[in-house]
Scaffold this motif. Structure first.
Motif, mmCIF file in Angstrom:
data_model
loop_
_atom_site.group_PDB
_atom_site.id
_atom_site.type_symbol
_atom_site.label_atom_id
_atom_site.label_comp_id
_atom_site.label_asym_id
_atom_site.label_seq_id
_atom_site.Cartn_x
_atom_site.Cartn_y
_atom_site.Cartn_z
ATOM 1 N N LEU A 24 -3.974 4.920 6.592
ATOM 2 C CA LEU A 24 -3.845 4.335 5.255
ATOM 3 C C LEU A 24 -5.037 4.688 4.372
ATOM 4 O O LEU A 24 -4.878 5.027 3.198
ATOM 5 C CB LEU A 24 -3.669 2.814 5.349
ATOM 6 C CG LEU A 24 -3.481 2.087 4.026
ATOM 7 C CD1 LEU A 24 -2.245 2.596 3.289
ATOM 8 C CD2 LEU A 24 -3.368 0.586 4.254
ATOM 9 N N LYS A 36 -5.015 6.601 0.831
ATOM 10 C CA LYS A 36 -5.559 6.008 -0.396
ATOM 11 C C LYS A 36 -6.570 6.932 -1.066
ATOM 12 O O LYS A 36 -6.606 7.038 -2.296
ATOM 13 C CB LYS A 36 -6.205 4.651 -0.093
ATOM 14 C CG LYS A 36 -5.206 3.546 0.142
ATOM 15 C CD LYS A 36 -5.931 2.235 0.387
ATOM 16 C CE LYS A 36 -4.983 1.093 0.601
ATOM 17 N NZ LYS A 36 -5.691 -0.183 0.810
ATOM 18 N N ALA A 69 4.727 7.158 -8.354
ATOM 19 C CA ALA A 69 4.800 7.403 -6.919
ATOM 20 C C ALA A 69 5.483 8.728 -6.584
ATOM 21 O O ALA A 69 5.036 9.447 -5.688
ATOM 22 C CB ALA A 69 5.510 6.250 -6.223
ATOM 23 N N ASP A 109 8.017 5.912 -0.159
ATOM 24 C CA ASP A 109 7.887 4.451 -0.048
ATOM 25 C C ASP A 109 6.501 4.056 0.434
ATOM 26 O O ASP A 109 5.919 3.083 -0.044
ATOM 27 C CB ASP A 109 8.939 3.881 0.907
ATOM 28 C CG ASP A 109 10.317 3.838 0.288
ATOM 29 O OD1 ASP A 109 10.427 3.923 -0.949
ATOM 30 O OD2 ASP A 109 11.298 3.715 1.042
ATOM 31 N N ARG A 110 5.952 4.811 1.387
ATOM 32 C CA ARG A 110 4.612 4.499 1.884
ATOM 33 C C ARG A 110 3.579 4.718 0.784
ATOM 34 O O ARG A 110 2.628 3.948 0.652
ATOM 35 C CB ARG A 110 4.286 5.359 3.103
ATOM 36 C CG ARG A 110 2.967 4.985 3.740
ATOM 37 C CD ARG A 110 2.797 5.560 5.117
ATOM 38 N NE ARG A 110 1.548 5.109 5.681
ATOM 39 C CZ ARG A 110 0.664 5.909 6.250
ATOM 40 N NH1 ARG A 110 0.925 7.187 6.405
ATOM 41 N NH2 ARG A 110 -0.467 5.427 6.721
ATOM 42 N N LYS A 133 4.177 4.388 -2.454
ATOM 43 C CA LYS A 133 4.341 3.256 -3.372
ATOM 44 C C LYS A 133 3.567 2.043 -2.875
ATOM 45 O O LYS A 133 2.873 1.373 -3.641
ATOM 46 C CB LYS A 133 5.816 2.876 -3.505
ATOM 47 C CG LYS A 133 6.613 3.741 -4.413
ATOM 48 C CD LYS A 133 8.043 3.235 -4.494
ATOM 49 C CE LYS A 133 8.945 4.204 -5.222
ATOM 50 N NZ LYS A 133 10.335 3.768 -5.226
ATOM 51 N N LYS A 134 3.686 1.750 -1.573
ATOM 52 C CA LYS A 134 2.986 0.593 -1.002
ATOM 53 C C LYS A 134 1.478 0.787 -1.070
ATOM 54 O O LYS A 134 0.743 -0.151 -1.397
ATOM 55 C CB LYS A 134 3.435 0.368 0.437
ATOM 56 C CG LYS A 134 4.853 -0.159 0.532
ATOM 57 C CD LYS A 134 5.309 -0.278 1.967
ATOM 58 C CE LYS A 134 6.777 -0.696 2.014
ATOM 59 N NZ LYS A 134 7.299 -0.702 3.381
ATOM 60 N N ALA A 135 1.010 1.991 -0.767
ATOM 61 C CA ALA A 135 -0.425 2.262 -0.819
ATOM 62 C C ALA A 135 -0.940 2.159 -2.251
ATOM 63 O O ALA A 135 -2.026 1.622 -2.492
ATOM 64 C CB ALA A 135 -0.724 3.644 -0.247
ATOM 65 N N ALA A 158 0.299 0.264 -4.548
ATOM 66 C CA ALA A 158 0.317 -1.155 -4.914
ATOM 67 C C ALA A 158 -0.911 -1.885 -4.377
ATOM 68 O O ALA A 158 -1.335 -2.886 -4.933
ATOM 69 C CB ALA A 158 1.589 -1.817 -4.392
ATOM 70 N N GLN A 159 -1.493 -1.375 -3.300
ATOM 71 C CA GLN A 159 -2.669 -2.002 -2.696
ATOM 72 C C GLN A 159 -3.974 -1.452 -3.260
ATOM 73 O O GLN A 159 -5.044 -1.977 -2.970
ATOM 74 C CB GLN A 159 -2.666 -1.775 -1.183
ATOM 75 C CG GLN A 159 -1.532 -2.436 -0.470
ATOM 76 C CD GLN A 159 -1.471 -2.041 0.996
ATOM 77 O OE1 GLN A 159 -2.286 -1.276 1.478
ATOM 78 N NE2 GLN A 159 -0.492 -2.583 1.692
ATOM 79 N N GLY A 212 -3.024 -2.244 -8.067
ATOM 80 C CA GLY A 212 -1.732 -1.576 -8.216
ATOM 81 C C GLY A 212 -1.615 -0.868 -9.544
ATOM 82 O O GLY A 212 -2.598 -0.501 -10.168
#
Length: 121
Positions: A24, A28, A43, A62-63, A65-67, A69-70, A82
């Motif tokens: 992760l 990032k 994304a 999708d991964r 997008k999640k990264a 957002a964090q 985000g």
């Protein structure tokens, strides 16, 4: 028989066909690098840029997008998390906010005597 996925010394999972599933933090860092040069990328475009820059990485949109957002972003000295860091409002909350803003604007116009739009004198 070997398992199709093995871990290297850093814990990164490597598939036998030499694709890498990045940690992760690695992801990032790559996202930040891309967003620094292209702040308007979403994304999908970040995913495409990562696939171009790191062709051996196996990572889904999708991964990413999640990264994203964090990810913490500092804009104009303000910390945002985000994309925009604004909490998403439900349709009801959004309608209420718009109504409240319109009422506030109308009251200010009435107070200043510039309310000809509403025919209030």
């Amino acid at each position: 028989d070997r398992h199709p996925l093995v871990s290297n010394q850093m814990g990164t999972v490597i598939a036998e066909d030499r694709t890498v599933v990045p940690e992760l933090e690695e992801l990032k860092i790559e996202i930040k690098t891309i967003k620094d040069t292209n702040p308007d990328f979403g994304a999908a475009r970040v995913h495409k840029a990562i696939k171009g820059a790191q062709p051996t990485w196996q990572v889904s949109e999708d991964r990413i997008k999640k990264a994203m957002a964090q990810t913490v972003v500092i804009t104009d000295g303000k910390v945002k998390i985000g994309k925009g860091a604004a909490p998403k409002l439900s349709a009801h909350e959004l309608a209420k906010k718009k109504t409240d803003d319109a009422i506030k604007k109308k009251r200010e116009a009435t107070k200043n005597g510039t309310c000809s739009q509403y025919n209030i004198y």
